[in-house]
Design a protein around this motif. Sequence first.
Motif, PDB file in Angstrom:
ATOM      1  N   VAL A 156       0.869  -1.179   0.000  1.00 18.78           N
ATOM      2  CA  VAL A 156       0.000   0.000   0.000  1.00 18.78           C
ATOM      3  C   VAL A 156       0.906   1.228   0.000  1.00 18.78           C
ATOM      4  O   VAL A 156       1.442   1.616   1.045  1.00 18.78           O
ATOM      5  N   SER A 157       1.090   1.808  -1.161  1.00 16.96           N
ATOM      6  CA  SER A 157       2.097   2.865  -1.322  1.00 16.96           C
ATOM      7  C   SER A 157       1.829   4.099  -0.468  1.00 16.96           C
ATOM      8  O   SER A 157       2.760   4.686   0.095  1.00 16.96           O
ATOM      9  N   TRP A 158       0.562   4.501  -0.377  1.00 14.45           N
ATOM     10  CA  TRP A 158       0.279   5.736   0.367  1.00 14.45           C
ATOM     11  C   TRP A 158       0.569   5.568   1.864  1.00 14.45           C
ATOM     12  O   TRP A 158       1.020   6.507   2.520  1.00 14.45           O
ATOM     13  N   LEU A 159       0.347   4.357   2.391  1.00 15.50           N
ATOM     14  CA  LEU A 159       0.677   4.099   3.799  1.00 15.50           C
ATOM     15  C   LEU A 159       2.181   4.106   4.011  1.00 15.50           C
ATOM     16  O   LEU A 159       2.688   4.634   5.010  1.00 15.50           O
ATOM     17  N   LEU A 160       2.905   3.522   3.066  1.00 11.12           N
ATOM     18  CA  LEU A 160       4.360   3.498   3.158  1.00 11.12           C
ATOM     19  C   LEU A 160       4.920   4.903   3.022  1.00 11.12           C
ATOM     20  O   LEU A 160       5.889   5.261   3.694  1.00 11.12           O
ATOM     21  N   TRP A 161       4.303   5.718   2.173  1.00 17.84           N
ATOM     22  CA  TRP A 161       4.718   7.127   2.022  1.00 17.84           C
ATOM     23  C   TRP A 161       4.503   7.879   3.335  1.00 17.84           C
ATOM     24  O   TRP A 161       5.366   8.658   3.774  1.00 17.84           O
ATOM     25  N   LEU A 162       3.345   7.636   3.984  1.00 17.10           N
ATOM     26  CA  LEU A 162       3.053   8.276   5.271  1.00 17.10           C
ATOM     27  C   LEU A 162       4.053   7.830   6.328  1.00 17.10           C
ATOM     28  O   LEU A 162       4.546   8.641   7.131  1.00 17.10           O
ATOM     29  N   TYR A 163       4.386   6.556   6.304  1.00 17.99           N
ATOM     30  CA  TYR A 163       5.368   5.998   7.238  1.00 17.99           C
ATOM     31  C   TYR A 163       6.731   6.673   7.050  1.00 17.99           C
ATOM     32  O   TYR A 163       7.389   7.058   8.029  1.00 17.99           O
ATOM     33  N   LEU A 164       7.145   6.836   5.797  1.00 16.10           N
ATOM     34  CA  LEU A 164       8.436   7.474   5.511  1.00 16.10           C
ATOM     35  C   LEU A 164       8.436   8.943   5.919  1.00 16.10           C
ATOM     36  O   LEU A 164       9.450   9.466   6.391  1.00 16.10           O
ATOM     37  N   LEU A 165       7.297   9.605   5.735  1.00 18.27           N
ATOM     38  CA  LEU A 165       7.186  11.004   6.143  1.00 18.27           C
ATOM     39  C   LEU A 165       7.367  11.138   7.653  1.00 18.27           C
ATOM     40  O   LEU A 165       8.117  12.003   8.128  1.00 18.27           O
ATOM     41  N   VAL A 166       6.679  10.270   8.410  1.00 19.49           N
ATOM     42  CA  VAL A 166       6.807  10.296   9.869  1.00 19.49           C
ATOM     43  C   VAL A 166       8.245   9.979  10.286  1.00 19.49           C
ATOM     44  O   VAL A 166       8.798  10.618  11.187  1.00 19.49           O
TER      45      VAL A 166
END
Length: 269
Positions: free
Chosen positions: A68-78
């Motif tokens: 799930v790319s958007w979740l992984l993107w959010l994870y990387l942002l955090v």
Amino acid sequence: MVRLSNNVIGILNFLTFVLSIPIVVAGVWLSKQGSTECERWLEKPVIALGVFLMVVSIAGLVGACCRVSWLLWLYLLVMFVLIVLLFAFTIFAFVVTNKGAGEVVSNRGYKEYRLGDYSNWLQKRVNNSNTWNRIKSCLQSGKICNDFQSKFLNDTTVNQFYAENLSALQSGCCKPAEECGFTYVNSTTWTKPSNGTYTNSDCDAWSNDQSVLCFNCQSCKAGLLQNLKTDWKKVAVVNIVFLVFLIIVYSIGCCAFRNNRRERENWKY
């Protein structure tokens, strides 16, 4: 086929999720069982840390393993924000704890501490009456001076007491300053001269009342800051190691995010 980087991120976040469970449980336990104000004060930060780790680890786990790319993107942002904050805190900790040290006293096994030797930022924190009253309450409930008295009860002469290796808090909060010239009775009882005049305000602040002692003294605040300085130095060193670990995990996470995007593009074709 799930890429190696996705597997690594998934495993790391699963371990983080498992770690977050006892942290949350500990916070809830403190809220129910905490008997002192200090324990109850810890409750909210501990619960917040546990919930934060749980949410972030779920985002990383699902994002990596379920692609799930958007979740992984959010994870990387955090993760990126966490790296920046941790780096800033580490620099800040080194700067504010750079000043201050105990003053060696001749023929004494301990040092004495003066508030003015520490950074202005730290001084402002402990000079705030509301903040200090909460800290003082914690020190008193922690029975620092009660333990101090029982430990050095057998020191029948002042020279025996002077030879003791006291901690910064014990030196600052549980006994009067050397320059006061009080007469030793026991480790927490000292006789003030009847006509004494003092340049050090701590001499007037001292009381033989076991609930007061020198908890209102500037030396007690200095002793706390010395403890804080020592602890923050250790935390800063641990932070550097943790920072390197986070950067490595962040780099692996970026690889997993690119893998997700490549696989998504391949599905289109």
